[in-house]
Enzyme design. Sequence first.
Site, PDB file in Angstrom:
ATOM      1  N   SER A  46       3.534   8.447  -5.994  1.00  0.00           N
ATOM      2  CA  SER A  46       3.467   7.278  -6.881  1.00  0.00           C
ATOM      3  C   SER A  46       3.696   7.764  -8.295  1.00  0.00           C
ATOM      4  O   SER A  46       3.399   8.919  -8.619  1.00  0.00           O
ATOM      5  CB  SER A  46       2.065   6.657  -6.778  1.00  0.00           C
ATOM      6  OG  SER A  46       1.839   5.759  -7.838  1.00  0.00           O
ATOM      7  N   TYR A  59      -7.314   6.522  -6.683  1.00  0.00           N
ATOM      8  CA  TYR A  59      -5.963   6.518  -6.091  1.00  0.00           C
ATOM      9  C   TYR A  59      -5.056   7.473  -6.879  1.00  0.00           C
ATOM     10  O   TYR A  59      -4.339   8.283  -6.299  1.00  0.00           O
ATOM     11  CB  TYR A  59      -5.419   5.094  -6.134  1.00  0.00           C
ATOM     12  CG  TYR A  59      -3.976   4.934  -5.705  1.00  0.00           C
ATOM     13  CD1 TYR A  59      -3.622   4.950  -4.360  1.00  0.00           C
ATOM     14  CD2 TYR A  59      -2.967   4.743  -6.646  1.00  0.00           C
ATOM     15  CE1 TYR A  59      -2.305   4.785  -3.962  1.00  0.00           C
ATOM     16  CE2 TYR A  59      -1.643   4.576  -6.257  1.00  0.00           C
ATOM     17  CZ  TYR A  59      -1.318   4.605  -4.913  1.00  0.00           C
ATOM     18  OH  TYR A  59      -0.005   4.451  -4.525  1.00  0.00           O
TER      19      TYR A  59
HETATM   20  N1  LIG Z   1       3.359  -0.724  -3.196  1.00  0.00           N
HETATM   21  C1  LIG Z   1       3.486   0.012  -4.278  1.00  0.00           C
HETATM   22  O1  LIG Z   1       3.628  -0.502  -5.413  1.00  0.00           O
HETATM   23  C2  LIG Z   1       3.466   1.513  -4.190  1.00  0.00           C
HETATM   24  C3  LIG Z   1       3.766   2.242  -5.343  1.00  0.00           C
HETATM   25  C4  LIG Z   1       3.746   3.637  -5.286  1.00  0.00           C
HETATM   26  C5  LIG Z   1       3.447   4.268  -4.100  1.00  0.00           C
HETATM   27  N2  LIG Z   1       3.166   3.536  -2.987  1.00  0.00           N
HETATM   28  C6  LIG Z   1       2.823   4.271  -1.771  1.00  0.00           C
HETATM   29  O2  LIG Z   1       3.659   3.867  -0.722  1.00  0.00           O
HETATM   30  C7  LIG Z   1       2.977   4.052   0.520  1.00  0.00           C
HETATM   31  C8  LIG Z   1       3.095   2.764   1.341  1.00  0.00           C
HETATM   32  O3  LIG Z   1       2.409   1.754   0.613  1.00  0.00           O
HETATM   33  P1  LIG Z   1       2.704   0.195   0.788  1.00  0.00           P
HETATM   34  O4  LIG Z   1       2.891  -0.355  -0.561  1.00  0.00           O
HETATM   35  O5  LIG Z   1       3.709  -0.018   1.848  1.00  0.00           O
HETATM   36  O6  LIG Z   1       1.243  -0.263   1.257  1.00  0.00           O
HETATM   37  P2  LIG Z   1       0.710  -1.196   2.434  1.00  0.00           P
HETATM   38  O7  LIG Z   1       1.632  -2.339   2.640  1.00  0.00           O
HETATM   39  O8  LIG Z   1      -0.711  -1.426   2.079  1.00  0.00           O
HETATM   40  O9  LIG Z   1       0.826  -0.241   3.717  1.00  0.00           O
HETATM   41  C9  LIG Z   1       0.024   0.887   3.836  1.00  0.00           C
HETATM   42  C10 LIG Z   1       0.346   1.532   5.161  1.00  0.00           C
HETATM   43  O10 LIG Z   1      -0.439   2.731   5.281  1.00  0.00           O
HETATM   44  C11 LIG Z   1      -1.129   2.657   6.514  1.00  0.00           C
HETATM   45  N3  LIG Z   1      -2.378   3.402   6.501  1.00  0.00           N
HETATM   46  C12 LIG Z   1      -3.460   3.247   5.700  1.00  0.00           C
HETATM   47  N4  LIG Z   1      -4.419   4.125   6.033  1.00  0.00           N
HETATM   48  C13 LIG Z   1      -3.937   4.846   7.071  1.00  0.00           C
HETATM   49  C14 LIG Z   1      -4.441   5.895   7.878  1.00  0.00           C
HETATM   50  N5  LIG Z   1      -5.678   6.397   7.704  1.00  0.00           N
HETATM   51  N6  LIG Z   1      -3.643   6.407   8.844  1.00  0.00           N
HETATM   52  C15 LIG Z   1      -2.411   5.921   9.052  1.00  0.00           C
HETATM   53  N7  LIG Z   1      -1.877   4.913   8.363  1.00  0.00           N
HETATM   54  C16 LIG Z   1      -2.642   4.389   7.378  1.00  0.00           C
HETATM   55  C17 LIG Z   1      -1.366   1.179   6.752  1.00  0.00           C
HETATM   56  O11 LIG Z   1      -1.672   0.957   8.111  1.00  0.00           O
HETATM   57  P3  LIG Z   1      -2.652  -0.277   8.565  1.00  0.00           P
HETATM   58  O12 LIG Z   1      -1.758  -1.489   8.674  1.00  0.00           O
HETATM   59  O13 LIG Z   1      -3.185   0.201   9.872  1.00  0.00           O
HETATM   60  O14 LIG Z   1      -3.699  -0.430   7.505  1.00  0.00           O
HETATM   61  C18 LIG Z   1      -0.005   0.640   6.344  1.00  0.00           C
HETATM   62  O15 LIG Z   1       0.938   0.812   7.366  1.00  0.00           O
HETATM   63  C19 LIG Z   1       1.545   4.431   0.166  1.00  0.00           C
HETATM   64  O16 LIG Z   1       1.371   5.827   0.275  1.00  0.00           O
HETATM   65  C20 LIG Z   1       1.428   3.985  -1.273  1.00  0.00           C
HETATM   66  O17 LIG Z   1       0.446   4.721  -1.972  1.00  0.00           O
HETATM   67  C21 LIG Z   1       3.169   2.174  -3.003  1.00  0.00           C
END
Ligand SMILES: NC(=O)c1ccc[n+]([C@@H]2O[C@H](COP(=O)([O-])OP(=O)(O)OC[C@H]3O[C@@H](n4cnc5c(N)ncnc54)[C@H](OP(=O)(O)O)[C@@H]3O)[C@@H](O)[C@H]2O)c1
Length: 241
Positions: free
Chosen positions: A127, A140
Site C-alpha cells: 500500500s 494497518y
Molecule cells: N482497497 C484499497 O484501497 C487498497 C489500497 C492499498 C492496498 N490494498 C491491499 O490490497 C489487498 C486486497 O485488498 P482489497 O481492497 O481487495 O480488500 P477486500 O475487498 O477487503 O478483500 C480482502 C481480501 O483478503 C482476504 N483475507 C483477509 N484476511 C485473510 C486471511 N487471514 N487469510 C486469507 N485471506 C484473508 C479476504 O477474504 P475474506 O472474504 O475471507 O474476508 C478478502 O478476499 C490487501 O492486502 C489490501 O491491504 C488495498
Amino acid sequence: MTTIADKAVLVTGANRGIGRALVEEALTRGAKRVYAGTRQPLAHPDGRVTPLTLDVTNAAQIQAAADQVESLDVLVNNAGIALYDDLSDRAVLERHLAVNFFGTYGVTQAFLPLLTRSKGAIVNNVSLMALAPFPITPAYSISKAAAFNLTQSLRALLAGRGVRVHAALTGPTDTDMTRGFDVPKASPESVARAIFDGVENGEEDIFPDPMSQSMAEGWRGGVVKGFEHQYAAVVAQPVRS
Ligand SMILES: NC(=O)c1ccc[n+]([C@@H]2O[C@H](COP(=O)([O-])OP(=O)(O)OC[C@H]3O[C@@H](n4cnc5c(N)ncnc54)[C@H](OP(=O)(O)O)[C@@H]3O)[C@@H](O)[C@H]2O)c1
C-alpha cells in the site's frame, strides 16, 4: 521478465476485491492455471481455476496448500485486513501483523521452493501507506511498512536465485476495504491490470492507480531507492570466509 501467459499463478484473498480482479486478469492474459486462495469455499466457472483453502494466518492450511500445488510461477500475496484504530490496543496491531505481514511471510516461505525451481516472481500487494502512515489506520500502515521492508529484503536475497520480488504500492481502490471512505478510487480491475503490467515490465515497485502513479517517477529516481540498491549490493557480492 515474467509474462502471465501459460504460467501458474497463485492469488491469496482471491474471492473479492483486488484479489478477485487479479484472478480474472490472470485468466484474461492466458494463465494456464490460477490457484485461488480463499478462506471460504470458492466455485469458479473457468476450469483453469483451482481453489485452495488458505487462511494466511493458518500454518497448517499454508502447508496443505503448498502440498497441492505442483508448480508455480507467480505468487501474489494479496490477502489483507484494514481496521480503523489509534494504536491504543495492542491486539489490533497484532491482528494486522498476523495477516498483512506474517501471512505474506508464511505463504512466501512455503512456496519458495516452487518459485525457485521456476525462477518465478512474487508480488506483494502492500500500500502507499507503507511509505507514509495514514493516521486513522496506523496499525494497518505499520503492517504494510513491515511487509514492504520484507519485500525489499526478499528482492535482494532472492535475486541470486532468479526470483523477482515486486511490491504493488497500491493507492485507494474501490473495494469493501475502502467502503465509506470518500476519496477518488481506482477500480479493482484497472489495478489488477496495472499490477500484472508492472510484473510483465519488470518493475520492482508497481504504482497501479492514478494516486500512486503520481509518485512513481519521484520514487524511482529518489534517494531512498538509491539507498535500497546500495544496501542490496551487499548480498550480490560473493561471501568471504
Ligand atoms: N482497497 C484499497 O484501497 C487498497 C489500497 C492499498 C492496498 N490494498 C491491499 O490490497 C489487498 C486486497 O485488498 P482489497 O481492497 O481487495 O480488500 P477486500 O475487498 O477487503 O478483500 C480482502 C481480501 O483478503 C482476504 N483475507 C483477509 N484476511 C485473510 C486471511 N487471514 N487469510 C486469507 N485471506 C484473508 C479476504 O477474504 P475474506 O472474504 O475471507 O474476508 C478478502 O478476499 C490487501 O492486502 C489490501 O491491504 C488495498
